[in-house]
Design an enzyme around this catalytic site. Structure first.
Site, PDB file in Angstrom:
ATOM      1  N   ASP A   1     -47.861  25.314 -83.047  1.00 36.77           N
ATOM      2  CA  ASP A   1     -46.754  24.926 -83.931  1.00 36.77           C
ATOM      3  C   ASP A   1     -45.456  24.657 -83.178  1.00 36.77           C
ATOM      4  O   ASP A   1     -44.386  25.178 -83.522  1.00 36.77           O
ATOM      5  CB  ASP A   1     -46.542  26.005 -84.999  1.00 36.77           C
TER       6      ASP A   1
ATOM      7  N   LYS B   1     -53.430  33.308 -86.835  1.00 38.36           N
ATOM      8  CA  LYS B   1     -54.207  32.655 -85.776  1.00 38.36           C
ATOM      9  C   LYS B   1     -54.915  33.703 -84.926  1.00 38.36           C
ATOM     10  O   LYS B   1     -56.093  33.547 -84.558  1.00 38.36           O
ATOM     11  CB  LYS B   1     -53.273  31.812 -84.910  1.00 38.36           C
TER      12      LYS B   1
ATOM     13  N   TYR C   1     -54.751  57.223 -68.141  1.00 41.78           N
ATOM     14  CA  TYR C   1     -53.411  57.059 -67.575  1.00 41.78           C
ATOM     15  C   TYR C   1     -53.331  57.864 -66.279  1.00 41.78           C
ATOM     16  O   TYR C   1     -54.264  57.862 -65.489  1.00 41.78           O
ATOM     17  CB  TYR C   1     -52.357  57.461 -68.617  1.00 41.78           C
TER      18      TYR C   1
ATOM     19  N   GLY D   1     -47.444  11.921 -84.115  1.00 39.00           N
ATOM     20  CA  GLY D   1     -47.058  13.226 -83.612  1.00 39.00           C
ATOM     21  C   GLY D   1     -48.075  13.749 -82.619  1.00 39.00           C
ATOM     22  O   GLY D   1     -48.974  13.025 -82.166  1.00 39.00           O
ATOM     23  N   ALA D   2     -47.954  15.040 -82.313  1.00 36.07           N
ATOM     24  CA  ALA D   2     -48.799  15.648 -81.284  1.00 36.07           C
ATOM     25  C   ALA D   2     -50.275  15.514 -81.614  1.00 36.07           C
ATOM     26  O   ALA D   2     -51.091  15.134 -80.758  1.00 36.07           O
ATOM     27  CB  ALA D   2     -48.422  17.122 -81.124  1.00 36.07           C
ATOM     28  N   ALA D   3     -50.667  15.825 -82.859  1.00 34.34           N
ATOM     29  CA  ALA D   3     -52.083  15.791 -83.229  1.00 34.34           C
ATOM     30  C   ALA D   3     -52.621  14.371 -83.201  1.00 34.34           C
ATOM     31  O   ALA D   3     -53.725  14.115 -82.700  1.00 34.34           O
ATOM     32  CB  ALA D   3     -52.278  16.413 -84.607  1.00 34.34           C
TER      33      ALA D   3
END
Length: 755
Positions: free
Chosen positions: A138, A95, A40, A197-199
């Site tokens: 998600d 995750k 620092y 959907g997205a997938a």
């Protein structure tokens, strides 16, 4: 496991100790005032000024280059739906954990309390200086499409919505291999998708890039067929809208004669009749979780020629995002890519597909309870525990980034890069998973001498749940049953034996006669043998010796010699073995490290050290790990004089002559096998210079035991052991105060040892 038990265990897991699953740790020394002045003020000003002058220096002086943001607004969390940003945090921490253990990538989870696309995009954009890449997670469709597209345009670091592209990349690899097995051509297949959907849209987009013809794709969602007359479609969905088909066209109609079904919707929407109506060698990816559109067993029952994948780990061919995202981001970060483009995604697809065709390591077979996984209808994707994923997918992605012009840093020495990636693999300790799964294949009868201990009883409950052994408890029957009832343990049908009970007189007499016959010329009388058999350690050892049990676990409430002595007297040493020894396994960031001898031999000679190394190497190989052995000392290759250093040097010389195939070196100081840069620079001739050591041999019991205890406490390393070696049958002595987890792991190792 019941749903209530799962809930209790999951809540306890997340709450115990430090709440949550991740933490931040310093990577530089902070031991004194000088360290702090460098970390620092005033020293920190220097890297600040260097970055201000040359912005790319941020990668040299900060963690940015290995830092990913895991960002969500909690609108589409797993199968839970829109539960909000706070409730999504355990998933985002999970995750982040996967990034770390599979690819050594650090990450912060960020939960944004907004459903406004503009607000979401602006927040992520202004966070750009902090991170090397962004993993969107998600986020509900259609907002996720716009968010990712805008961020890809506005940020100069990689952005990927894993729910879209992770599934697409993994399933695309599965598709290539399924087509290879079926003999079908990608530009001729007829594909039916349920889910938009997205997938699902990301999968279709990538399949089209690979060669699937858009005109051969028919898509359904919750409202039915996606056709050009629909007014409720997002632009990315509308491009798959068909015309010319009846608007009431059903999924069953579309699947007749179809080559492939892609499911990213809800469970149970596909029937056996639908699958029966598909073309020969049909490909079915039923990826709804937790219940697929049709179960694997139902589909295979009516179509033996099927090639099927699901999102579940209990069926073959799991389409799991963890096969992709850790390694895609690893490759992108390592070349400081500005984006994750189509070329990088396709490189990941082809790398995954090719890896599934290579010989599967035995440790992976062990982990999944398989004898010989090989490329075929039941194995079209690598398993998540295959450590070669990192060294296969990440380099492919990095190379594609460089060749497509989005890399800001070039990798010039690919062999060195491969080695660096290999050194990261230690973060994923798949060893214990493999051992547990191997134990499940061949469960054994395990006798526990400390049956009246609550920690042992809890471990026994886990042993039963995981089905790795058939426990036998020694102790007072009434007392043990009372403890089971009071603690509400699910321990049913377990055999409980009280060696002091009159019910056991017949067995006690037989065991006494057995040990008397073994030791009558060493002063043991039959009366003495009868008295010894009333002690649980002797009784349990006798059960193993005569074949009434396969393994003995003891020592939790007694000191080591009290447990070891009965084992040696009753069971005896293996033929050709002169010494019993103990080995600990530490699950370190370098991977599993095997330490021997840590429990028995006080000051072994050079010849005895050779035997210790031989026995240890055999045990390490039994666990499907190739031993790389370092003989440790205060001296390195003669740098200091002394009896211990000379003893270790002599032992290495003997061992190298006896076993030229072994990777072994020494004597050397303890830091060298793990500081590979220093080892290569100073002692490049060492056979350990390439990959370091995983098996450590110590000059005496004092040094080994001190090293083990310091490491396990200070570094908070998960441990297994001590694994007792050299006896005719598996008898293992727990350390005083072992935890439930440590006992369970020890049982798993013991069962595998007996197999």
């Amino acid at each position: 496991m019941s749903s209530q038990k799962l809930r209790e265990d999951a809540l306890h897991y997340h709450a115990k100790g430090r709440p949550g699953k991740i933490e931040v740790r310093p990577t530089k020394e902070t031991l004194n005032q000088r360290d702090l002045s460098l970390a620092y003020s005033p020293g920190v000003a220097e890297p600040c000024l260097a970055i201000a002058e040359s912005p790319d220096k941020i990668y040299d002086y900060t963690a940015k280059g290995n830092l990913v943001a895991v960002i969500t607004n909690g609108t589409a969390v797993l199968g839970l739906g829109d539960i909000g940003p706070g409730a999504s945090k355990p998933v985002m921490e999970g995750k982040s954990l996967l990034f770390k253990i599979y690819a050594d990538i650090d990450s912060f989870d960020i939960e944004l309390d907004t459903k406004n696309v503009d607000e979401f995009v602006r927040t992520v954009r202004i966070l750009q200086p902090t991170f090397g890449a962004v993993n969107l997670e998600d986020i509900a469709a259609p907002a996720c499409f716009e968010i990712e597209e805008r961020l890809r345009e506005e940020l100069s670091i990689p952005v990927m919505h894993d729910d879209q592209h992770g599934t697409a990349i993994t399933s695309a690899a599965a598709l290539l291999n399924a087509l290879d097995l079926s003999g079908k051509e990608i530009d001729k297949i007829k594909l039916v998708a349920n889910g938009a959907g997205a997938a699902a849209i990301a999968c279709l987009d990538l399949y089209v890039v690979l060669g699937v013809k858009p005109e051969n794709i028919t898509v359904f969602d919750k409202d039915g067929l996606i056709h050009t007359g629909r007014t409720n479609l997002a632009p990315k969905q509308f491009k798959y809208a068909v015309e010319g088909l009846p608007e009431d066209w059903k999924l069953a109609d579309a699947m007749h004669g179809a080559d492939m079904f892609l499911g990213l919707s809800v469970g149970g929407v596909v029937t056996q009749d639908m699958v029966k109506s598909m073309a020969s060698d049909c490909i079915v990816f039923a990826m709804a979780n937790p219940n697929p559109e049709i179960s694997y067993t139902d589909a295979v029952e009516v179509r033996p020629d099927i090639i099927m994948a699901t999102g579940r780990s209990d069926y073959p061919n799991q389409v799991n995002n963890v096969l992709g995202f850790p390694y895609i981001f690893r490759g992108a970060l390592d070349v400081r890519a500005t984006m994750i483009n189509e070329e990088m995604k396709l490189a990941a697809v082809r790398a995954l597909a090719s890896l599934a065709k290579r010989t599967v390591p035995e440790i992976v077979n062990m982990t999944y309870g398989e004898k010989n996984l090989s490329f075929g209808r039941r194995y079209i994707l690598p398993k998540p525990t295959d450590t070669r994923l990192l060294t296969t997918v990440a380099p492919a992605v990095a190379r594609a980034a460089m060749e497509s012009g989005v890399a800001r840093k070039a990798i010039t020495d690919w062999d060195e890069y491969h080695l660096n990636l290999s050194n990261r693999i230690g973060l994923d300790n798949s060893l214990i998973r493999g051992i547990i799964n191997q134990a499940k294949q061949t469960p054994k009868r395990v006798v526990f001498t400390d049956g009246e201990n609550i920690t042992v009883l809890k471990a026994v409950q886990e042993v039963l749940e995981q089905k790795i052994a058939w426990p036998i408890l020694l102790g007072n029957v009434t007392r043990i049953k009372k403890m089971i009832k009071e603690n509400k343990l699910a321990i049913e049908g377990v055999r409980i034996i009280d060696p002091r009970s009159r019910k056991q007189e017949k067995e006690l007499t037989a065991y006494a006669e057995f040990i008397h016959e073994r030791r009558k010329r060493k002063g043991l009388t039959l009366s003495d043998a009868m008295d010894l058999m009333k002690h649980r350690n002797y009784y349990g050892a006798a059960m193993v010796a005569v074949g009434e049990a396969d393994v003995l676990i003891s020592g939790l409430t007694r000191n080591y010699p009290q447990t070891l002595r009965p084992a040696i007297q009753v069971v005896g040493l293996q033929d050709g073995i002169n010494k019993v020894l103990g080995m600990y396994i530490l699950m370190s960031r370098f991977g599993p490290i095997f330490l021997a001898d840590t429990t028995v031999n006080f000051s072994p000679t050079a010849e005895e050290l050779v035997e210790i190394a031989e026995i240890t190497a055999k045990e390490v190989r039994r666990l499907n790990v190739e031993p790389r052995i370092a003989f440790l000392s205060y001296s390195t290759f003669g740098s200091a004089a002394g009896d211990d250093a000379l003893k270790m040097k002599e032992a290495v010389s003997i061992l190298q002559k006896k076993h030229p195939d072994l990777i072994v070196d020494g004597e050397m100081q303890a830091h060298l096998p793990f500081n590979l840069d220093l080892l290569r620079e100073t002692y490049p001739f060492s056979p350990l210079a390439k990959s370091g050591a995983n098996t450590l041999i110590f000059p005496d019991l004092s040094s080994s035991n001190i090293a083990y205890n310091l490491l396990k406490e200070i570094a908070q390393i998960e441990k297994i052991g001590p694994v007792l070696m050299g006896l005719k049958k598996p008898i293992h002595v727990l350390q005083l105060g072992s935890t439930v987890r440590e006992i369970f792991n020890m049982v798993a190792v013991a069962v595998v040892d007996r197999s």
